[in-house]
Scaffold this motif. Sequence first.
Motif, PDB file in Angstrom:
ATOM      1  N   MET A  12      27.562  19.579  39.751  1.00 35.84           N
ATOM      2  CA  MET A  12      27.176  20.192  38.475  1.00 35.84           C
ATOM      3  C   MET A  12      28.349  20.971  37.874  1.00 35.84           C
ATOM      4  O   MET A  12      28.595  20.908  36.664  1.00 35.84           O
ATOM      5  N   GLY A  13      29.058  21.727  38.722  1.00 34.86           N
ATOM      6  CA  GLY A  13      30.198  22.480  38.221  1.00 34.86           C
ATOM      7  C   GLY A  13      31.287  21.578  37.681  1.00 34.86           C
ATOM      8  O   GLY A  13      31.835  21.809  36.592  1.00 34.86           O
ATOM      9  N   LEU A  14      31.588  20.515  38.430  1.00 33.90           N
ATOM     10  CA  LEU A  14      32.600  19.569  37.972  1.00 33.90           C
ATOM     11  C   LEU A  14      32.175  18.893  36.675  1.00 33.90           C
ATOM     12  O   LEU A  14      32.985  18.690  35.762  1.00 33.90           O
TER      13      LEU A  14
ATOM     14  N   ASP B 266      39.001  18.265  39.909  1.00 35.19           N
ATOM     15  CA  ASP B 266      37.812  17.418  39.815  1.00 35.19           C
ATOM     16  C   ASP B 266      38.024  16.128  40.614  1.00 35.19           C
ATOM     17  O   ASP B 266      37.185  15.714  41.426  1.00 35.19           O
ATOM     18  N   GLY B 267      39.161  15.454  40.379  1.00 37.73           N
ATOM     19  CA  GLY B 267      39.443  14.216  41.084  1.00 37.73           C
ATOM     20  C   GLY B 267      39.617  14.410  42.576  1.00 37.73           C
ATOM     21  O   GLY B 267      39.144  13.597  43.379  1.00 37.73           O
ATOM     22  N   PHE B 268      40.288  15.493  42.962  1.00 38.55           N
ATOM     23  CA  PHE B 268      40.492  15.778  44.389  1.00 38.55           C
ATOM     24  C   PHE B 268      39.159  15.929  45.108  1.00 38.55           C
ATOM     25  O   PHE B 268      38.920  15.325  46.157  1.00 38.55           O
ATOM     26  N   ASP B 269      38.274  16.732  44.534  1.00 35.50           N
ATOM     27  CA  ASP B 269      36.984  16.988  45.188  1.00 35.50           C
ATOM     28  C   ASP B 269      36.123  15.727  45.229  1.00 35.50           C
ATOM     29  O   ASP B 269      35.458  15.452  46.231  1.00 35.50           O
TER      30      ASP B 269
ATOM     31  N   VAL C 171      24.898  12.708  41.351  1.00 33.54           N
ATOM     32  CA  VAL C 171      23.746  13.207  40.584  1.00 33.54           C
ATOM     33  C   VAL C 171      24.075  14.564  39.977  1.00 33.54           C
ATOM     34  O   VAL C 171      23.732  14.852  38.820  1.00 33.54           O
ATOM     35  N   GLY C 172      24.748  15.417  40.751  1.00 35.28           N
ATOM     36  CA  GLY C 172      25.166  16.704  40.214  1.00 35.28           C
ATOM     37  C   GLY C 172      26.095  16.554  39.032  1.00 35.28           C
ATOM     38  O   GLY C 172      25.996  17.283  38.037  1.00 35.28           O
ATOM     39  N   LEU C 173      27.021  15.582  39.118  1.00 34.11           N
ATOM     40  CA  LEU C 173      27.905  15.299  37.985  1.00 34.11           C
ATOM     41  C   LEU C 173      27.107  14.925  36.748  1.00 34.11           C
ATOM     42  O   LEU C 173      27.379  15.412  35.642  1.00 34.11           O
ATOM     43  N   MET C 174      26.123  14.066  36.935  1.00 30.88           N
ATOM     44  CA  MET C 174      25.323  13.628  35.791  1.00 30.88           C
ATOM     45  C   MET C 174      24.585  14.807  35.163  1.00 30.88           C
ATOM     46  O   MET C 174      24.549  14.950  33.936  1.00 30.88           O
ATOM     47  N   VAL C 175      24.010  15.669  36.002  1.00 34.85           N
ATOM     48  CA  VAL C 175      23.316  16.851  35.483  1.00 34.85           C
ATOM     49  C   VAL C 175      24.299  17.751  34.728  1.00 34.85           C
ATOM     50  O   VAL C 175      23.988  18.281  33.654  1.00 34.85           O
ATOM     51  N   GLY C 176      25.499  17.920  35.289  1.00 32.40           N
ATOM     52  CA  GLY C 176      26.499  18.744  34.617  1.00 32.40           C
ATOM     53  C   GLY C 176      26.891  18.173  33.270  1.00 32.40           C
ATOM     54  O   GLY C 176      26.988  18.898  32.271  1.00 32.40           O
ATOM     55  N   TYR C 177      27.130  16.857  33.226  1.00 35.10           N
ATOM     56  CA  TYR C 177      27.497  16.213  31.969  1.00 35.10           C
ATOM     57  C   TYR C 177      26.398  16.357  30.912  1.00 35.10           C
ATOM     58  O   TYR C 177      26.665  16.667  29.749  1.00 35.10           O
ATOM     59  N   LEU C 178      25.151  16.100  31.319  1.00 37.80           N
ATOM     60  CA  LEU C 178      24.061  16.040  30.347  1.00 37.80           C
ATOM     61  C   LEU C 178      23.498  17.405  29.990  1.00 37.80           C
ATOM     62  O   LEU C 178      23.250  17.701  28.816  1.00 37.80           O
ATOM     63  N   ALA C 179      23.275  18.254  30.996  1.00 37.14           N
ATOM     64  CA  ALA C 179      22.559  19.508  30.770  1.00 37.14           C
ATOM     65  C   ALA C 179      23.478  20.695  30.538  1.00 37.14           C
ATOM     66  O   ALA C 179      23.127  21.613  29.790  1.00 37.14           O
TER      67      ALA C 179
END
Length: 479
Positions: free
Chosen positions: A125-127, A37-40, A71-79
Amino acid sequence: MSQPPLRLHLPEFIDQRRVTAYQYGIVALCGFVMFIDGFDTQAISYMAPHIAKEWGLSQTVLGQIFSAGLVGLMVGYLALSPLSDRFGHKRVIIAATAVFGAATLAAVWAGNLTELVTLRFVTGMGLGAAAPSAVALTGEFSPRRLRATFVLVIYCGFSVGFIAAGLAAGWLIPGHGWRSMFWAGAAAPVLLIPFLVRGLPESPVFMIQRNMDPHRIYAIFRRMDPALPAALTDQIPPVFGVAENESGMRTALSSLFTRKLLPGTVLLWLVFMINLAEFYALQSWLPSIMTNLGYPMSVVVTATTLTTVGGIAAAFVTGPSMDRLGAYATLGVLYLVGFVFVALTGAAFHAPLWVLLTADFLAGCCISGGQKSLIALAAVFYPAPIRSTGVGWALGVGRVGGIIGPIVVGAALAMKWSPSVVFYAMSVPMLAAALTVLLLGLRYGRRADRSSQPDGTADQATPPLAQDSSPAVGPTSAV
């Protein structure tokens, strides 16, 4: 006279035993997920200038690439993080790892901005789905006396991934081009997935609540305690029990807003927003500020790296302190110290170089280290059945602060604020975070701390945030 059934109850079963190599292996696998996650997350920062040069993009347009991942991270965390409540942590971790691995690999062949932005969004989103489940699974297999430490350890993997991305970029990009970083970022999750499938267990809490095969559940218990009988007997099946959250049959998401958890959830979100605002403001603007002050690039890189290293170093102190002295008091003191060191960094810009580098390191201990510690606090605060959702939503809502922080600092610099004044202003939210955490401790900390004794044995009282509101149930009704 018939033999009484074997009773296996979580979390007391784990709290009352020594940590085994099996549990350490689970923590290590979750740490590798966080490393990727951190690397990417950091790798795209090193690729961006080369992408801009090859495609003729402006710096403004590059912001779309950065924002797409966030934004993808936020969607992954929330949804997506609540999906673990339905499908289990292991399945979500593996599926999410496969998604961001495939999206990263596809980015190798991205030919324009639209394609790359789309793939970065999917990668994010995956992360965002994998991280909360990794934190939750680590928390579930950790005894309460070591839970904060173990969560901090796996989140150090995220920071190590940051550092590894810089080292890899310096080696790969000059000789093989920016796409080589996508090859490396895709290879890591692909290689990790077989180990996750084989070595990562499903959440036993999830399996018990879903009435899954008792033999599979018992096998996990026995891996943690080989002294248990070698196999189940059909005549006397074990009785599995799990501490339920007080909301009973509510969904994991709605459980965050029950009368008892709502104040804590809101205060946690506030601290997450403050800490992520500080973190991204520091990471985004420190290199530019130091460059504009005339420092050579080698010094700029060293100073920026020291903030990350400081966060890792802090984890070795805050983790054991949170477990032994209390999570709320430890984090509150860390933020109070951060209030001083962030202000000191502002005063050190025109001081000797060693003073500035020391201040950067200490500020990183409190900001980057505070973020790791805050995630550990969330893992302690939320009970196992809703831990992934609780951590995921805290990280997702906290991203609002991560977006606003760099914007506010940029606006202050545009208004001709000096770097010193900017850092003096940045120190004030650290004080607010400290007071908020200490307020959380007054509301929730004392009763939670009574859930375990100093020697690691569980107390008779169950922690209020993981109250066992129903009796242990046997395989006919719960397994």
